[in-house]
Design a protein around this motif. Structure first.
Motif, PDB file in Angstrom:
ATOM      1  N   TYR A   1       0.687  -1.164  -0.130  1.00 25.42           N
ATOM      2  CA  TYR A   1       0.365   0.029   0.083  1.00 25.42           C
ATOM      3  C   TYR A   1       0.979   1.411   0.155  1.00 25.42           C
ATOM      4  O   TYR A   1       2.199   0.989   0.758  1.00 25.42           O
ATOM      5  N   LEU A   2       0.533   2.205  -0.534  1.00 21.39           N
ATOM      6  CA  LEU A   2       1.237   3.414  -0.506  1.00 21.39           C
ATOM      7  C   LEU A   2       0.305   4.757   0.025  1.00 21.39           C
ATOM      8  O   LEU A   2      -0.726   4.445  -0.206  1.00 21.39           O
ATOM      9  N   PHE A   3       0.252   5.632   0.467  1.00 19.56           N
ATOM     10  CA  PHE A   3      -0.274   6.697   1.038  1.00 19.56           C
ATOM     11  C   PHE A   3       0.986   7.767   0.917  1.00 19.56           C
ATOM     12  O   PHE A   3       1.422   8.094   1.067  1.00 19.56           O
ATOM     13  N   TRP A   4      -0.396   8.671   1.240  1.00 20.38           N
ATOM     14  CA  TRP A   4       0.261  10.180   0.917  1.00 20.38           C
ATOM     15  C   TRP A   4      -0.059  11.131   2.267  1.00 20.38           C
ATOM     16  O   TRP A   4      -2.147  10.907   2.439  1.00 20.38           O
ATOM     17  N   TYR A   5       0.001  11.140   3.271  1.00 22.50           N
ATOM     18  CA  TYR A   5      -0.287  12.245   4.308  1.00 22.50           C
ATOM     19  C   TYR A   5       1.034  13.468   4.636  1.00 22.50           C
ATOM     20  O   TYR A   5       1.534  14.086   4.141  1.00 22.50           O
TER      21      TYR A   5
ATOM     22  N   ALA B   1      -5.797   6.138  -7.485  1.00 23.75           N
ATOM     23  CA  ALA B   1      -6.814   6.956  -6.504  1.00 23.75           C
ATOM     24  C   ALA B   1      -7.148   8.263  -6.038  1.00 23.75           C
ATOM     25  O   ALA B   1      -6.098   9.135  -6.797  1.00 23.75           O
ATOM     26  N   THR B   2      -8.721   8.939  -5.286  1.00 23.71           N
ATOM     27  CA  THR B   2      -8.905  10.496  -5.724  1.00 23.71           C
ATOM     28  C   THR B   2      -9.219  10.691  -5.389  1.00 23.71           C
ATOM     29  O   THR B   2     -10.171   9.788  -4.632  1.00 23.71           O
ATOM     30  N   GLU B   3      -9.372  11.478  -4.591  1.00 23.50           N
ATOM     31  CA  GLU B   3     -10.388  12.350  -3.344  1.00 23.50           C
ATOM     32  C   GLU B   3      -9.850  13.998  -3.040  1.00 23.50           C
ATOM     33  O   GLU B   3      -9.369  14.590  -3.481  1.00 23.50           O
ATOM     34  N   ASN B   4     -11.341  13.878  -4.173  1.00 25.12           N
ATOM     35  CA  ASN B   4     -11.546  15.162  -4.369  1.00 25.12           C
ATOM     36  C   ASN B   4     -10.432  16.320  -5.573  1.00 25.12           C
ATOM     37  O   ASN B   4     -10.339  15.988  -6.014  1.00 25.12           O
ATOM     38  N   ARG B   5      -9.859  17.264  -4.404  1.00 25.09           N
ATOM     39  CA  ARG B   5      -8.653  17.844  -5.392  1.00 25.09           C
ATOM     40  C   ARG B   5      -7.414  17.198  -5.239  1.00 25.09           C
ATOM     41  O   ARG B   5      -6.489  17.435  -5.560  1.00 25.09           O
ATOM     42  N   PHE B   6      -7.399  15.181  -4.782  1.00 33.91           N
ATOM     43  CA  PHE B   6      -6.138  15.002  -4.537  1.00 33.91           C
ATOM     44  C   PHE B   6      -6.052  13.984  -5.400  1.00 33.91           C
ATOM     45  O   PHE B   6      -7.435  13.333  -5.747  1.00 33.91           O
ATOM     46  N   SER B   7      -4.941  13.748  -6.480  1.00 35.41           N
ATOM     47  CA  SER B   7      -5.231  12.642  -7.360  1.00 35.41           C
ATOM     48  C   SER B   7      -3.724  12.023  -6.995  1.00 35.41           C
ATOM     49  O   SER B   7      -3.221  12.367  -6.309  1.00 35.41           O
ATOM     50  N   VAL B   8      -3.771  10.639  -7.583  1.00 33.46           N
ATOM     51  CA  VAL B   8      -2.691  10.477  -7.502  1.00 33.46           C
ATOM     52  C   VAL B   8      -1.567  10.042  -8.969  1.00 33.46           C
ATOM     53  O   VAL B   8      -2.882   8.882  -9.731  1.00 33.46           O
ATOM     54  N   ASN B   9      -0.792   9.372  -9.356  1.00 29.92           N
ATOM     55  CA  ASN B   9      -0.235   9.216 -10.600  1.00 29.92           C
ATOM     56  C   ASN B   9       0.449   8.358 -10.053  1.00 29.92           C
ATOM     57  O   ASN B   9       2.123   8.270  -9.509  1.00 29.92           O
ATOM     58  N   PHE B  10       0.092   6.160 -10.157  1.00 28.71           N
ATOM     59  CA  PHE B  10       0.300   5.071  -9.087  1.00 28.71           C
ATOM     60  C   PHE B  10       1.361   4.882 -10.350  1.00 28.71           C
ATOM     61  O   PHE B  10       0.750   4.343 -11.496  1.00 28.71           O
ATOM     62  N   GLN B  11       2.791   4.683 -10.992  1.00 24.24           N
ATOM     63  CA  GLN B  11       3.167   3.633 -12.013  1.00 24.24           C
ATOM     64  C   GLN B  11       3.612   2.926 -11.191  1.00 24.24           C
ATOM     65  O   GLN B  11       5.246   2.917 -10.900  1.00 24.24           O
ATOM     66  N   LYS B  12       3.589   1.565 -11.477  1.00 28.84           N
ATOM     67  CA  LYS B  12       3.839   0.872 -10.562  1.00 28.84           C
ATOM     68  C   LYS B  12       5.078  -0.143 -10.750  1.00 28.84           C
ATOM     69  O   LYS B  12       6.803  -0.350  -9.740  1.00 28.84           O
ATOM     70  N   ALA B  13       5.507  -0.405 -12.278  1.00 26.58           N
ATOM     71  CA  ALA B  13       6.569  -0.589 -12.689  1.00 26.58           C
ATOM     72  C   ALA B  13       7.990   0.171 -13.037  1.00 26.58           C
ATOM     73  O   ALA B  13       9.289  -0.507 -11.985  1.00 26.58           O
TER      74      ALA B  13
ATOM     75  N   ARG C   1      -5.022   7.115  -0.494  1.00 23.53           N
ATOM     76  CA  ARG C   1      -4.622   5.218  -0.217  1.00 23.53           C
ATOM     77  C   ARG C   1      -4.121   5.106  -1.801  1.00 23.53           C
ATOM     78  O   ARG C   1      -5.635   4.985  -1.839  1.00 23.53           O
ATOM     79  N   GLN C   2      -3.599   4.550  -1.830  1.00 23.79           N
ATOM     80  CA  GLN C   2      -3.659   3.556  -2.899  1.00 23.79           C
ATOM     81  C   GLN C   2      -2.910   1.780  -2.297  1.00 23.79           C
ATOM     82  O   GLN C   2      -1.792   2.022  -2.391  1.00 23.79           O
ATOM     83  N   GLU C   3      -3.640   0.681  -3.382  1.00 22.00           N
ATOM     84  CA  GLU C   3      -3.825   0.049  -3.158  1.00 22.00           C
ATOM     85  C   GLU C   3      -2.715  -0.995  -4.500  1.00 22.00           C
ATOM     86  O   GLU C   3      -3.009  -0.506  -5.605  1.00 22.00           O
TER      87      GLU C   3
ATOM     88  N   SER D   1       6.702   4.364  -9.336  1.00 24.69           N
ATOM     89  CA  SER D   1       6.696   6.063  -8.659  1.00 24.69           C
ATOM     90  C   SER D   1       5.215   6.328  -7.574  1.00 24.69           C
ATOM     91  O   SER D   1       4.259   5.798  -8.128  1.00 24.69           O
ATOM     92  N   PHE D   2       4.993   7.049  -7.325  1.00 32.81           N
ATOM     93  CA  PHE D   2       4.028   7.831  -6.437  1.00 32.81           C
ATOM     94  C   PHE D   2       3.407   8.853  -6.254  1.00 32.81           C
ATOM     95  O   PHE D   2       4.202   9.642  -5.548  1.00 32.81           O
ATOM     96  N   SER D   3       2.825   9.887  -7.148  1.00 29.76           N
ATOM     97  CA  SER D   3       3.512  11.485  -7.195  1.00 29.76           C
ATOM     98  C   SER D   3       1.420  11.352  -7.294  1.00 29.76           C
ATOM     99  O   SER D   3       0.776  10.877  -6.763  1.00 29.76           O
ATOM    100  N   LEU D   4       1.412  13.013  -5.934  1.00 25.50           N
ATOM    101  CA  LEU D   4       0.571  12.921  -5.828  1.00 25.50           C
ATOM    102  C   LEU D   4       0.552  14.813  -6.580  1.00 25.50           C
ATOM    103  O   LEU D   4       0.474  15.366  -6.571  1.00 25.50           O
TER     104      LEU D   4
END
Lengths: 116, 111
Positions: free
Chosen positions: A33-37, A59-71, A50-52, A74-77
Motif C-alpha cells: 500500500y502507498l499513502f500520502w500524509y 486513487a482520487t480524493e476530491n482535489r487530490f489524485s495520484v499517478n501510480f506507476q508500479k513498474a 491511499r493506493q493499493e 513511482s507514486f506522485s501526488l
C-alpha cells in the motif's frame, strides 16, 4: 529493505493552481500500500490518499489524485486548485501487505508553500 | 468520534532520566504504532502493538520500550534519556492494519 524517496524538499504553488509532488520507492514485494500524509504546522498527521498496489486505477480524493506507476515504482501526488490550507509537509509512505510488517516507511517529506 | 489522543503535549527531561508517553487509540482500534520524528531524520518506526502484544519494533535500542493495555491504550517508555532522543513522538492507531490514524504527538525535549 524498502525505501521511500521524496526528491523535492520544498515546493511552492500559486493559489488555485496545480502542483505535483514526487515520490519513488524501492521494494521487491508485489503487494503493498502507498499513502500520502499531510502534516500542517499544528503537527497532526492527516491521511490524504491511499493506493493499493494491486489496483491499476489511480486513487482520487476530491482535489487530490495520484499517478501510480508500479513498474517505475513511482507514486506522485497532484493537488488541483491549491488552497492556502494545503500548505504543509507532505509525506509519502509505504506499507507492506505482509501481516507481520504493519509499520509505515516514510520519505523525508516535501514542504509545500501556497502563495496567495 | 474521538481521534487518537496523546499525553502529555510537551515533556522536558534531563539526560539519564526516564520518560513515559501515553496514547489512546480511536475507539475500536486494536493496533497502536509509535514513531519518532526527529529533526532531519524524518519519521522512524519505533514499535507496533496489537491485541496487547508487541508485533514488531524498529531499529532502536532496548531502552525504548512500551506496552499495550487491555483497553488498547499504550505507553512508550524511554530509559536513560540521551540528548538525541529529543523529538516529536507520534502515535497512530489502526483497525485491520491498513490505514493508520495519527495523534497530535508528544514533543520530548532532553536537556
Amino acid at each position: 529493505a524498502q525505501t521511500v524517496t521524496q526528491s523535492q524538499p520544498e515546493m511552492s504553488v500559486q493559489e488555485a493552481e496545480t502542483v505535483t509532488l514526487s515520490c519513488t520507492y524501492d521494494t521487491s514485494e508485489s503487494d503493498y500500500y502507498l499513502f500520502w500524509y499531510k502534516q500542517p504546522p499544528s503537527r497532526q498527521m492527516i491521511l490524504v490518499i491511499r493506493q493499493e498496489a494491486y489496483k491499476q486505477q489511480n486513487a482520487t480524493e476530491n482535489r487530490f489524485s495520484v499517478n501510480f506507476q508500479k513498474a517505475a515504482k513511482s507514486f506522485s501526488l497532484k493537488i488541483s486548485d491549491s488552497q492556502l490550507g494545503d500548505a504543509a509537509m507532505y509525506f509519502c509512505a509505504y506499507r507492506s501487505a505482509l501481516e507481520s510488517q504493519g509499520n509505515l516507511i516514510f520519505g523525508k517529506g516535501t514542504k509545500l508553500s501556497v502563495k496567495p | 468520534e474521538a481521534g487518537v489522543t496523546q499525553s502529555p503535549t510537551h515533556l522536558i527531561k534531563t539526560r539519564g532520566q526516564q520518560a513515559t508517553l501515553r496514547c489512546s487509540p480511536i475507539s475500536g482500534h486494536t493496533s497502536v504504532y509509535w514513531y519518532q520524528q526527529a529533526l532531519g531524520l524524518g519519521l522512524q518506526f519505533l514499535l507496533w502493538y496489537d491485541e496487547g502484544e508487541e508485533r514488531n519494533r524498529g531499529n532502536f535500542p532496548p531502552r525504548f520500550s512500551g506496552r499495550q493495555f487491555p483497553n488498547y491504550s499504550s505507553e512508550l517508555n524511554v530509559n536513560a534519556l540521551e540528548l538525541e532522543d529529543s523529538a516529536l513522538y507520534l502515535c497512530a492507531s489502526s483497525l485491520a492494519q491498513v490505514e493508520q490514524f495519527f495523534g497530535p504527538g508528544t514533543r520530548l525535549t532532553v536537556l
